[in-house]
Every structure is written in structure tokens, then in C-alpha cells.
Design an enzyme around this catalytic site. Structure first.
Site, PDB file in Angstrom:
ATOM      1  N   LYS A  52      31.176  28.596  40.511  1.00 49.59           N
ATOM      2  CA  LYS A  52      30.678  29.768  41.234  1.00 49.59           C
ATOM      3  C   LYS A  52      29.535  30.423  40.454  1.00 49.59           C
ATOM      4  O   LYS A  52      28.519  30.819  41.033  1.00 49.59           O
ATOM      5  CB  LYS A  52      31.823  30.780  41.468  1.00 49.59           C
ATOM      6  CG  LYS A  52      32.815  30.271  42.514  1.00 49.59           C
ATOM      7  CD  LYS A  52      34.091  31.095  42.613  1.00 49.59           C
ATOM      8  CE  LYS A  52      35.078  30.367  43.526  1.00 49.59           C
ATOM      9  NZ  LYS A  52      36.379  31.028  43.661  1.00 49.59           N
ATOM     10  N   GLN A  96      39.665  35.612  40.848  1.00 48.43           N
ATOM     11  CA  GLN A  96      40.088  34.226  41.037  1.00 48.43           C
ATOM     12  C   GLN A  96      41.614  34.147  41.132  1.00 48.43           C
ATOM     13  O   GLN A  96      42.335  34.732  40.332  1.00 48.43           O
ATOM     14  CB  GLN A  96      39.566  33.370  39.870  1.00 48.43           C
ATOM     15  CG  GLN A  96      39.812  31.883  40.002  1.00 48.43           C
ATOM     16  CD  GLN A  96      39.062  31.229  41.162  1.00 48.43           C
ATOM     17  OE1 GLN A  96      38.024  31.709  41.601  1.00 48.43           O
ATOM     18  NE2 GLN A  96      39.598  30.127  41.662  1.00 48.43           N
ATOM     19  N   ASP A 119      35.352  37.353  49.183  1.00 46.10           N
ATOM     20  CA  ASP A 119      36.303  36.274  49.504  1.00 46.10           C
ATOM     21  C   ASP A 119      36.825  36.402  50.942  1.00 46.10           C
ATOM     22  O   ASP A 119      37.362  35.443  51.492  1.00 46.10           O
ATOM     23  CB  ASP A 119      37.523  36.354  48.572  1.00 46.10           C
ATOM     24  CG  ASP A 119      37.458  35.360  47.419  1.00 46.10           C
ATOM     25  OD1 ASP A 119      36.923  34.251  47.634  1.00 46.10           O
ATOM     26  OD2 ASP A 119      37.966  35.685  46.333  1.00 46.10           O
TER      27      ASP A 119
HETATM   28  N1  GUN Z   1      41.444  30.058  44.131  1.00 50.32           N
HETATM   29  C1  GUN Z   1      41.249  28.913  44.820  1.00 50.32           C
HETATM   30  N2  GUN Z   1      40.318  29.099  45.795  1.00 50.32           N
HETATM   31  C2  GUN Z   1      39.930  30.396  45.705  1.00 50.32           C
HETATM   32  C3  GUN Z   1      38.986  31.180  46.437  1.00 50.32           C
HETATM   33  O1  GUN Z   1      38.314  30.742  47.384  1.00 50.32           O
HETATM   34  N3  GUN Z   1      38.874  32.470  46.032  1.00 50.32           N
HETATM   35  C4  GUN Z   1      39.597  32.992  45.007  1.00 50.32           C
HETATM   36  N4  GUN Z   1      39.410  34.277  44.688  1.00 50.32           N
HETATM   37  N5  GUN Z   1      40.480  32.294  44.325  1.00 50.32           N
HETATM   38  C5  GUN Z   1      40.640  30.998  44.667  1.00 50.32           C
END
Ligand code: GUN
Length: 277
Positions: A52, A96, A119
Site C-alpha cells: 500500500k 490494517q 477502506d
Molecule cells: N487486511 C486484509 N485486507 C485488508 C484491507 O483491505 N484493509 C484492511 N484495513 N485490512 C486488511
């Protein structure tokens, strides 16, 4: 022979479009900043968070990262989120998941301002989607819509079956397909006569979380098959929820794993970040 839907290529196109938009924003004096919080050092999370941050750098989005210890308390994490909510120079906040078990994920998700919920996990974002109002959309299902549209696959009027009902994929996926005027069925691990239901689909979206579960018996001839699953096999190779070699000859179009839905999630996160200014 199915068309193989190339998520890597489509996600690159989206990221390039966003890069241009970011440059335009910059020329107008507008900066985009994403705060990324990782609690503990789960190796998979470290990889995702790293990807990311790399995507932010490519596009020209500032990222501020908080890698905080596993022992962080819920109160400490809440304080950090609240501080970021209050900062005018932070547009998006991403915590996350998964979080350590002593922290209640729902409480943390709810603490993020819906204005910064890139998100799309906040109940207000999900609620807005369900009644067709503006708000952030969960990145993976938004990515599936882009894969379909940018591959020229018509959605309107089609029978769409979604296998899986998670809050992050299955449910928002159903709402998005409905918004695109598909006829939508959601099925899951407890559905009776699953093969019968999935075989109705013109577009079958699989997010059941079971490696190579879907074989050709589940798929109508000529269906479009979208595989949201990702698993590592014993031989180290990645696979999805669909047994690709078995289903591909019957499908008209199909996403591979890796290189299908996966790369779209980050592209759509970046898209949400660009919308946050
Ligand atoms: N953990 C696995 N996929 C994601 C996601 O798309 N967003 C977040 N915040 N955590 C994750």
C-alpha cells in the site's frame, strides 16, 4: 477457451490514471495523505502494508505510517485514530486488519471518521452503500466492478451469484451488483443445492475462502467467473477458491490467481484516497 481477465494490467491502468489526477491536484496545491496503522508485526500484514505504501509513492499520495507494538492497548489505538481524525492534513485512515485479539476490531473501525474511512468498513459507509448514497466503497468488491466494466462485460440484467457473505466482500459485492442492475443471489457454506444455485449464474463471484473449491460442476457454460480467494498451497504456489484448470474451459471469462482480483484491491484503495480530498 475463456478470456483471462488481467487484473494486473487493469490495476496498472487505474493507478496511472490516479497518478495523473494526483499531479493535477498537486498543481492546484492539493495534497493527498493516507495514514496507515499496523499493530504488531504479522508477516502477511507487513507485506500488504508495504504494498500500500509503495502504491501511494507511485501515485504521489503521501503516506504516514504507524507501526506500533502488539501490546498497544485498545485505548492507545483509539487515541491515535482520534488524533488522526482531528488532523486536517490527513485525508484517509487505514487500520490494517487483523488486529491483536485484545483489541475489538468493530470498535476501532467505528472510531474512524466516515470522512476518512478509505477502506469503506465503517457502518456508515456500508449503510450509505446499501441505500445508494455517497460514501466509500469496500475496495475488493469495488475492484471486481472495475474488472468487469473495463473488460467490457455487461452487468445489467444478468444473473449474478455471489458465493460468500462476509462484511468486506460478499455483502458489499451484492449491493454493488444490485446498483449495476444485476439480478443478485447471495449463497454461502450453508446453502442447500449449492451447485444448482451457482449454475444459474451468468456472472459467478466466488469469495468462500476454500482453496480450489469451485469445479466445473458449479459453473454454467459460458459464465464469467471472478475468483476473490487467495491461498498458498503446500507446494508454495498461490491458488484461488476456483479450480482454475477445470473451470477455465467452460467459462467465457475468468480471473486468474494471482493477477486477477488481488491487484485491484490496492488500486481501489488508492482511488478512495484520491476521493478523500
Ligand atoms: N487486511 C486484509 N485486507 C485488508 C484491507 O483491505 N484493509 C484492511 N484495513 N485490512 C486488511
Amino acid at each position: 477457451m475463456a478470456v483471462i481477465i488481467d487484473g494486473k494490467k487493469i490495476s496498472s491502468e487505474i493507478k496511472d490514471e490516479l497518478k495523473e489526477l494526483a499531479a493535477k491536484y498537486k498543481s492546484e496545491g492539493k495534497e493527498v495523505t493516507l495514514a496507515v496503522i499496523q499493530v504488531g508485526n504479522d508477516p502477511a500484514s507487513t507485506v500488504y502494508v508495504g504494498n500500500k505504501k509503495k502504491a501511494c509513492e507511485y501515485i504521489g499520495i503521501n503516506s504516514i505510517s504507524y507501526e506500533i507494538p502488539e501490546e498497544t492497548t485498545q485505548e492507545e489505538l483509539l487515541k491515535l485514530v482520534n488524533d488522526l481524525n482531528d488532523r486536517d492534513d490527513v485525508n484517509g485512515i487505514l487500520v490494517q486488519l487483523p488486529l491483536p485479539s485484545h483489541i475489538d476490531e468493530d470498535v476501532i473501525i467505528k472510531s474512524i471518521s466516515p470522512k476518512k474511512d478509505v477502506d469503506g468498513f465503517h457502518p456508515q459507509s456500508v449503510g450509505a452503500l446499501s441505500i445508494g448514497q455517497k460514501g466509500y466503497v469496500s475496495c475488493t468488491p469495488a475492484g471486481v466492478i472495475q474488472l468487469l466494466k473495463r473488460s467490457g462485460i455487461e452487468i445489467e440484467g444478468k444473473e449474478c451469484v455471489i458465493l460468500g457473505r462476509s462484511n468486506i466482500v460478499g455483502k458489499p459485492m451484492a449491493l454493488l451488483m444490485l446498483r449495476e442492475n444485476a439480478t443478485v443471489t447471495v449463497c454461502h457454506s450453508r446453502t442447500k443445492n449449492l451447485k444448482e444455485v451457482t449454475s444459474r449464474a451468468d456472472i459467478l463471484i466466488v469469495a468462500i475462502g476454500k482453496p480450489e473449491y469451485i469445479t466445473k460442476e458449479y459453473v454454467k457454460d459460458g459464465a464469467v467467473v471472478i475468483d476473490v480467494g487467495i491461498h498458498r498451497k503446500e507446494n508454495g504456489k498461490l491458488c484461488g477458491d476456483v479450480l482454475f484448470e477445470d473451470v477455465e474451459p467452460a467459462a467465457s471469462a475468468i480471473t486468474p490467481v494471482p493477477g486477477g482480483v488481488g491487484p485491484m484491491t490496492i488500486a481501489m484503495l488508492m482511488n478512495n484516497c484520491m476521493q478523500s480530498v
